[in-house]
Write a protein that holds these residues in place. Sequence first.
Motif, PDB file in Angstrom:
ATOM      1  N   THR A 156       0.826  -1.205   0.000  1.00 42.40           N
ATOM      2  CA  THR A 156       0.000   0.000   0.000  1.00 42.40           C
ATOM      3  C   THR A 156       0.861   1.255   0.000  1.00 42.40           C
ATOM      4  OG1 THR A 156      -1.773  -1.192   1.100  1.00 42.40           O
ATOM      5  CG2 THR A 156      -1.847   1.217   1.223  1.00 42.40           C
ATOM      6  N   SER A 157       1.923   1.244   0.773  1.00 40.69           N
ATOM      7  CA  SER A 157       2.837   2.404   0.800  1.00 40.69           C
ATOM      8  C   SER A 157       3.463   2.632  -0.561  1.00 40.69           C
ATOM      9  CB  SER A 157       3.934   2.199   1.853  1.00 40.69           C
ATOM     10  OG  SER A 157       3.372   2.123   3.141  1.00 40.69           O
ATOM     11  N   PHE A 202      -6.573   0.303  -6.572  1.00 41.16           N
ATOM     12  CA  PHE A 202      -7.676  -0.562  -6.180  1.00 41.16           C
ATOM     13  C   PHE A 202      -7.126  -1.676  -5.303  1.00 41.16           C
ATOM     14  CE2 PHE A 202      -8.796   1.228 -10.349  1.00 41.16           C
ATOM     15  CZ  PHE A 202      -9.844   2.023  -9.930  1.00 41.16           C
ATOM     16  N   SER A 203      -7.873  -1.989  -4.235  1.00 42.08           N
ATOM     17  CA  SER A 203      -7.403  -2.971  -3.262  1.00 42.08           C
ATOM     18  C   SER A 203      -8.595  -3.640  -2.604  1.00 42.08           C
ATOM     19  CB  SER A 203      -6.556  -2.265  -2.198  1.00 42.08           C
ATOM     20  OG  SER A 203      -6.191  -3.154  -1.173  1.00 42.08           O
ATOM     21  N   ILE A 204      -8.424  -4.888  -2.256  1.00 40.75           N
ATOM     22  CA  ILE A 204      -9.456  -5.595  -1.505  1.00 40.75           C
ATOM     23  C   ILE A 204      -9.650  -4.926  -0.155  1.00 40.75           C
ATOM     24  CG2 ILE A 204      -9.958  -7.790  -0.341  1.00 40.75           C
ATOM     25  CD1 ILE A 204      -8.602  -9.131  -2.806  1.00 40.75           C
ATOM     26  N   ASP A 205      -8.557  -4.425   0.424  1.00 36.63           N
ATOM     27  CA  ASP A 205      -8.641  -3.760   1.728  1.00 36.63           C
ATOM     28  C   ASP A 205      -9.621  -2.592   1.727  1.00 36.63           C
ATOM     29  OD1 ASP A 205      -6.813  -5.498   2.815  1.00 36.63           O
ATOM     30  OD2 ASP A 205      -5.117  -4.134   2.635  1.00 36.63           O
ATOM     31  N   SER A 206      -9.742  -1.897   0.613  1.00 39.21           N
ATOM     32  CA  SER A 206     -10.625  -0.731   0.537  1.00 39.21           C
ATOM     33  C   SER A 206     -12.067  -1.088   0.882  1.00 39.21           C
ATOM     34  CB  SER A 206     -10.583  -0.125  -0.863  1.00 39.21           C
ATOM     35  OG  SER A 206      -9.283   0.286  -1.183  1.00 39.21           O
ATOM     36  N   TYR A 237     -13.258  -9.122  -3.222  1.00 37.23           N
ATOM     37  CA  TYR A 237     -12.566  -9.529  -4.445  1.00 37.23           C
ATOM     38  C   TYR A 237     -13.327  -9.054  -5.675  1.00 37.23           C
ATOM     39  CZ  TYR A 237      -8.989 -12.576  -2.430  1.00 37.23           C
ATOM     40  OH  TYR A 237      -7.891 -13.040  -1.773  1.00 37.23           O
ATOM     41  N   LYS A 238     -14.649  -9.247  -5.664  1.00 35.08           N
ATOM     42  CA  LYS A 238     -15.475  -8.846  -6.811  1.00 35.08           C
ATOM     43  C   LYS A 238     -15.455  -7.329  -7.009  1.00 35.08           C
ATOM     44  CE  LYS A 238     -16.952 -12.612  -8.583  1.00 35.08           C
ATOM     45  NZ  LYS A 238     -16.379 -12.999  -9.874  1.00 35.08           N
ATOM     46  N   ASN A 284      -2.903  -5.951  -3.730  1.00 33.77           N
ATOM     47  CA  ASN A 284      -3.491  -7.069  -2.980  1.00 33.77           C
ATOM     48  C   ASN A 284      -2.384  -8.053  -2.618  1.00 33.77           C
ATOM     49  OD1 ASN A 284      -6.221  -6.241  -3.086  1.00 33.77           O
ATOM     50  ND2 ASN A 284      -6.422  -7.055  -5.146  1.00 33.77           N
ATOM     51  N   THR A 285      -2.693  -9.007  -1.761  1.00 34.90           N
ATOM     52  CA  THR A 285      -1.664  -9.989  -1.408  1.00 34.90           C
ATOM     53  C   THR A 285      -1.328 -10.884  -2.594  1.00 34.90           C
ATOM     54  OG1 THR A 285      -3.351 -11.462  -0.500  1.00 34.90           O
ATOM     55  CG2 THR A 285      -2.163 -10.035   1.061  1.00 34.90           C
ATOM     56  N   PHE A 286      -2.310 -11.298  -3.362  1.00 30.56           N
ATOM     57  CA  PHE A 286      -2.095 -12.171  -4.518  1.00 30.56           C
ATOM     58  C   PHE A 286      -1.169 -13.336  -4.184  1.00 30.56           C
ATOM     59  CE2 PHE A 286      -2.903  -8.128  -7.014  1.00 30.56           C
ATOM     60  CZ  PHE A 286      -4.112  -8.530  -7.559  1.00 30.56           C
TER      61      PHE A 286
END
Length: 142
Positions: A26-27, A41-45, A65-66, A87-89
């Motif tokens: 993220t940083s 864009f991130s799942i965390d959001s 995820y979607k 994302n972690t992926f």
Amino acid sequence: MRIDLTSIEQTKTLLTLRGIPGSGKTSLAKAISITNGAPIFSIDSYFEDEAGNYHFDYQKNHLAYKECESKTKQALEQEIPFVIVDNTFTLDWEMEPYVRLAKEYGYRIFIVTVENRHGGNNVHQIPEEQIEKMKGKYKLVL
């Protein structure tokens, strides 16, 4: 050797940043975005409220995820020249939709692994046991 910056600037790019929690994805995404205005864009959001507080709910992970995939697709449809996904992926299937979207919309895709050599801590209170499991599943394609 001379590099043609015109052709580089005209190439649409999808940058995916992957790594374990606390690695600095993220940083790094924010640092890159500051230089070029790229959306992130991130799942965390999905799990952040308006104040930026994180409230993870495993039962809603599939929705996160979607949503991330959907927002990325919308950005590519709009031909935003540089898009970042953070994302972690850790598993290949998590990256597949983004590889497919990049091909579909004519984007170069870069999959960059962010290593935690700086001793960063994950800010989402993910247990160390879970992070170790993620590390065990993590595969690199060189």
